[in-house]
Design a protein around this motif. Structure first.
Motif, short mmCIF file in Angstrom:
data_model
loop_
_atom_site.label_atom_id
_atom_site.label_comp_id
_atom_site.label_asym_id
_atom_site.label_seq_id
_atom_site.Cartn_x
_atom_site.Cartn_y
_atom_site.Cartn_z
N MET A 1 7.01 3.05 8.49
CA MET A 1 7.21 3.09 7.07
C MET A 1 6.75 4.45 6.56
O MET A 1 5.66 4.89 6.87
CB MET A 1 6.40 1.97 6.40
N LYS A 2 7.61 5.11 5.81
CA LYS A 2 7.30 6.42 5.24
C LYS A 2 6.69 6.24 3.84
O LYS A 2 7.26 5.53 3.01
CB LYS A 2 8.54 7.29 5.18
N ILE A 3 5.56 6.89 3.61
CA ILE A 3 4.81 6.78 2.37
C ILE A 3 4.58 8.19 1.83
O ILE A 3 4.29 9.10 2.60
CB ILE A 3 3.44 6.10 2.63
N ASP A 4 4.69 8.35 0.50
CA ASP A 4 4.38 9.64 -0.12
C ASP A 4 3.44 9.42 -1.29
O ASP A 4 2.93 8.32 -1.51
CB ASP A 4 5.65 10.38 -0.52
N GLN A 5 3.20 10.47 -2.08
CA GLN A 5 2.26 10.40 -3.19
C GLN A 5 2.63 9.37 -4.25
O GLN A 5 1.78 8.91 -5.01
CB GLN A 5 2.08 11.77 -3.83
N ASN A 6 3.88 8.94 -4.30
CA ASN A 6 4.31 7.93 -5.26
C ASN A 6 3.75 6.54 -4.96
O ASN A 6 3.85 5.65 -5.79
CB ASN A 6 5.84 7.86 -5.33
#
Length: 103
Positions: A1-6
């Motif tokens: 799962m790709k996670i970013d600052q959002n």
């Protein structure tokens, strides 16, 4: 799962064995760097931690990538702090991700 600052202050659910690929913007030349405060252990384990510059120009920012592997069922929190080592503790920002790992 790709996670970013959002995903800051959000919760995610993943199965045992899945990886979380967390990517956060960073510019180490300003002194601000992401540091792990909570690794999510023992539910999750840090597998990779690297910085990728956005260009070869001196002073360029980029992306700090962290990869966590879900080892066992449970709930945990992954938390990071973006601060200068020599700066005021109230400057910078934090990132928190609540993780539920299901079997």
């Amino acid at each position: 799962m790709k996670i970013d600052q959002n995903f800051d202050a959000r919760s995610v659910t993943i199965p045992v064995g899945e990886a979380i690929e967390l990517s956060l913007p960073e510019n180490p030349t300003t002194g601000f760097r992401w540091a792990l405060i909570g690794t999510g252990a023992p539910v999750c384990a840090l597998k990779a931690d690297d910085f990728v510059p956005s260009s070869q120009k001196p002073g360029a920012g980029g992306t700090h990538n962290f990869t966590f592997l879900a080892h066992q069922s449970g709930e945990t929190t992954i938390s990071l702090r973006n601060r200068r080592k020599w700066g005021d503790a109230d400057t910078g920002r934090d990132f928190t991700l609540n993780v539920r790992v299901s079997s």
